[in-house]
Scaffold this motif. Sequence first.
Motif, PDB file in Angstrom:
ATOM      1  N   MET A 107       0.840  -1.188   0.000  1.00  0.00           N
ATOM      2  CA  MET A 107       0.000   0.000   0.000  1.00  0.00           C
ATOM      3  C   MET A 107       0.881   1.246   0.000  1.00  0.00           C
ATOM      4  SD  MET A 107      -3.250  -0.018  -0.287  1.00  0.00           S
ATOM      5  CE  MET A 107      -3.488   1.690   0.194  1.00  0.00           C
ATOM      6  N   LYS A 108       2.146   1.098   0.491  1.00  0.00           N
ATOM      7  CA  LYS A 108       2.963   2.323   0.639  1.00  0.00           C
ATOM      8  C   LYS A 108       3.462   2.841  -0.702  1.00  0.00           C
ATOM      9  CE  LYS A 108       7.566   0.365   1.545  1.00  0.00           C
ATOM     10  NZ  LYS A 108       8.604   0.171   2.569  1.00  0.00           N
ATOM     11  N   LYS A 109       3.285   2.053  -1.773  1.00  0.00           N
ATOM     12  CA  LYS A 109       3.586   2.566  -3.114  1.00  0.00           C
ATOM     13  C   LYS A 109       2.318   3.249  -3.607  1.00  0.00           C
ATOM     14  CE  LYS A 109       5.594   1.463  -7.584  1.00  0.00           C
ATOM     15  NZ  LYS A 109       5.936   0.425  -8.591  1.00  0.00           N
ATOM     16  N   ARG A 110       2.174   4.527  -3.240  1.00  0.00           N
ATOM     17  CA  ARG A 110       0.913   5.228  -3.411  1.00  0.00           C
ATOM     18  C   ARG A 110       0.874   6.025  -4.712  1.00  0.00           C
ATOM     19  NH1 ARG A 110      -1.769   5.004   1.380  1.00  0.00           N
ATOM     20  NH2 ARG A 110      -0.546   4.149   3.125  1.00  0.00           N
ATOM     21  N   TYR A 111      -0.235   5.968  -5.451  1.00  0.00           N
ATOM     22  CA  TYR A 111      -0.407   6.673  -6.731  1.00  0.00           C
ATOM     23  C   TYR A 111      -1.456   7.770  -6.651  1.00  0.00           C
ATOM     24  CZ  TYR A 111       2.186   3.159  -9.445  1.00  0.00           C
ATOM     25  OH  TYR A 111       3.173   2.352  -9.956  1.00  0.00           O
ATOM     26  N   GLY A 112      -2.232   7.785  -5.566  1.00  0.00           N
ATOM     27  CA  GLY A 112      -3.498   8.508  -5.584  1.00  0.00           C
ATOM     28  C   GLY A 112      -3.438  10.006  -5.404  1.00  0.00           C
ATOM     29  N   TYR A 113      -4.532  10.637  -5.843  1.00  0.00           N
ATOM     30  CA  TYR A 113      -4.817  12.030  -5.473  1.00  0.00           C
ATOM     31  C   TYR A 113      -5.503  12.005  -4.106  1.00  0.00           C
ATOM     32  CZ  TYR A 113      -4.365  12.396 -10.554  1.00  0.00           C
ATOM     33  OH  TYR A 113      -3.917  12.273 -11.849  1.00  0.00           O
ATOM     34  N   ILE A 114      -5.907  10.787  -3.732  1.00  0.00           N
ATOM     35  CA  ILE A 114      -6.616  10.554  -2.467  1.00  0.00           C
ATOM     36  C   ILE A 114      -5.837   9.515  -1.660  1.00  0.00           C
ATOM     37  CG2 ILE A 114      -8.790   9.704  -1.457  1.00  0.00           C
ATOM     38  CD1 ILE A 114      -9.992  10.404  -4.365  1.00  0.00           C
TER      39      ILE A 114
ATOM     40  N   LYS B  62      -2.498  17.171  -1.980  1.00  0.00           N
ATOM     41  CA  LYS B  62      -2.379  18.441  -2.702  1.00  0.00           C
ATOM     42  C   LYS B  62      -2.718  18.248  -4.180  1.00  0.00           C
ATOM     43  CE  LYS B  62       0.909  22.174  -3.749  1.00  0.00           C
ATOM     44  NZ  LYS B  62       2.308  22.680  -3.536  1.00  0.00           N
ATOM     45  N   SER B  63      -2.380  17.061  -4.694  1.00  0.00           N
ATOM     46  CA  SER B  63      -2.583  16.822  -6.137  1.00  0.00           C
ATOM     47  C   SER B  63      -4.065  16.714  -6.507  1.00  0.00           C
ATOM     48  CB  SER B  63      -1.867  15.525  -6.543  1.00  0.00           C
ATOM     49  OG  SER B  63      -2.314  14.446  -5.717  1.00  0.00           O
ATOM     50  N   PHE B  64      -4.936  16.550  -5.516  1.00  0.00           N
ATOM     51  CA  PHE B  64      -6.383  16.440  -5.777  1.00  0.00           C
ATOM     52  C   PHE B  64      -6.880  17.707  -6.473  1.00  0.00           C
ATOM     53  CE2 PHE B  64     -10.563  14.608  -4.616  1.00  0.00           C
ATOM     54  CZ  PHE B  64     -11.401  15.711  -4.728  1.00  0.00           C
ATOM     55  N   ASP B  65      -6.604  18.864  -5.887  1.00  0.00           N
ATOM     56  CA  ASP B  65      -7.061  20.126  -6.493  1.00  0.00           C
ATOM     57  C   ASP B  65      -6.295  20.453  -7.771  1.00  0.00           C
ATOM     58  OD1 ASP B  65      -7.749  21.667  -3.281  1.00  0.00           O
ATOM     59  OD2 ASP B  65      -9.077  20.609  -4.686  1.00  0.00           O
ATOM     60  N   TRP B  66      -5.027  20.009  -7.832  1.00  0.00           N
ATOM     61  CA  TRP B  66      -4.239  20.258  -9.048  1.00  0.00           C
ATOM     62  C   TRP B  66      -4.888  19.545 -10.236  1.00  0.00           C
ATOM     63  CZ3 TRP B  66      -1.837  16.536 -12.073  1.00  0.00           C
ATOM     64  CH2 TRP B  66      -1.111  17.056 -13.162  1.00  0.00           C
ATOM     65  N   TYR B  67      -5.217  18.245 -10.051  1.00  0.00           N
ATOM     66  CA  TYR B  67      -5.805  17.468 -11.154  1.00  0.00           C
ATOM     67  C   TYR B  67      -7.215  17.981 -11.477  1.00  0.00           C
ATOM     68  CZ  TYR B  67      -6.659  13.331 -14.120  1.00  0.00           C
ATOM     69  OH  TYR B  67      -6.914  12.483 -15.190  1.00  0.00           O
ATOM     70  N   LYS B  68      -7.921  18.410 -10.443  1.00  0.00           N
ATOM     71  CA  LYS B  68      -9.272  18.978 -10.647  1.00  0.00           C
ATOM     72  C   LYS B  68      -9.185  20.172 -11.603  1.00  0.00           C
ATOM     73  CE  LYS B  68     -13.045  21.070  -7.935  1.00  0.00           C
ATOM     74  NZ  LYS B  68     -13.489  21.416  -6.540  1.00  0.00           N
TER      75      LYS B  68
END
Length: 478
Positions: free
Chosen positions: A437-444, A462-468
């Motif tokens: 699980m520690k190899k994380r890809y998510g915006y979440i 932080k990448s959640f709003d960037w991708y949005k």
Amino acid sequence: MTNNKRFPEGFLWGGAIAANQVEGAYLEDGKGLTNVDLLPTGEKRRGIMEGHITDLKPNPEDFYPSHEAIDFYHNYKEDIALFAEMGFKSFRLSISWARIFPNGDDAAPNEAGLQFYDDLFDELRKHNIEPVVTIAHFDVPVSLIERYNSWESRKLVDLFEKYSITIFERYKDKVKYWMTFNEINMLLHLPFMGAGIVLKEGANRDQVLYQAAHHQLVASAKAVKACHEIIPDAQIGCMLAAGMFYPYTSNPDDVFKAMEKDRESFFFIDVQSRGEYPGYAKRFFKDHNLNIKMEPEDEQILKDNTVDYIGFSYYSSRTTSTDPEVLKNATSGNVFGSVSNPYVSKSEWGWTIDPKGFRITANQLYDRYQKPLFVVENGLGAKDEINADGTITDDYRIDYLKKHLNEMGEAIEDGVDIIGYTSWGPIDIVSASTGEMKKRYGYIYVDRDNEGNGTLSRKKKKSFDWYKNVIATNGEEL
Ligand code: BGP
């Protein structure tokens, strides 16, 4: 970084997951055990992925991350609401064969399994998100492995056709984008994870794997045929793990080897997109004394049922050499046997980071196939840390994605027809290669560690709003 208008109107921005890496509920509501449910974390995993397994049931001493994964099975509504908040136009997911036919050849499909995906597609459509469905993302019911050694047997062709027709009929009004096998070329490198194939003592590896490949290629063509008949307005594609092979030097031997290494993967797509076996494959079979058994009708099935688009994953370009010293000292450890490329950087897991390689690979695929492309996996696996204030500042992920999306935009300006981009793992999920699980890809972020501890709570990075914003500006602002 801002760019002029480069992405076409209606570009299918979104994210991608796989059933076995998110759903959990691995035996719930009638689901049968699958090959990927037998992949533990830790050092045993690689050998089993490669087909060295004798006991086809979970070992009580091992931890199997797919058994609970991130419990998407019970959390999908909450997760889809977050994807909708980012403005997703599309969402790639896979159906687990063993939810529909627990033993692979059950007389009747498992209604609870069919209903789960019905509800999932309804939830996506409620948010105007287009489902993009992978029929097989590595999953094979264990019962078919026990009885037939999975795709080594021709039996799988008919069973896969029955499974495909069942889901086409059921979801024909909800799903208009399909693809047959995820990373079909993975069969040659990780046969048990990729296709449920056990490599038995003394087996002729190439004979077993290329026979299995033929069965998958025929099954894929039959699924294309059924899809076009049952859902005339749908598009169905193939899917490969892509990434151009660079020669380590301009030595013609290195250049030739790079071409051969590319062809190892192109072979599958050549058949699915052009409808026939290429000459280099026939030579390979002859040179290696392989006798691939084909039925009389196979040639016509392949020719008449080619795919509508080429789906592919891009994480890295690859590099190869004919120099034993280079091969010995520079291995990058990835499944394709790539060597390190001194001109580019690497991720924390040693994966090459080569944004320009994305543009190169997209051009290479479009030049070869002249069919629409769909980027259905791209992203950065990283060890995200939670700051004292609870935020996650994944600037490294934004940087990776920004550079790759920019190069994808360049490819579109080069004239490459790309219809969409579903970034891999928009929510943290189980890593295929390591089970971590520690190899994380998510915006979440998902609160779960490699040992299965955590609350499974979701948290925006932080990448959640960037991708949005990328989606809201159709890629103009990266
Ligand atoms: C591809 C698979 C995905 C995904 C991705 C990232 O091979 O199609 O399932 O896992 O790789 O790899 P990993 O999860 O090992 O970082």
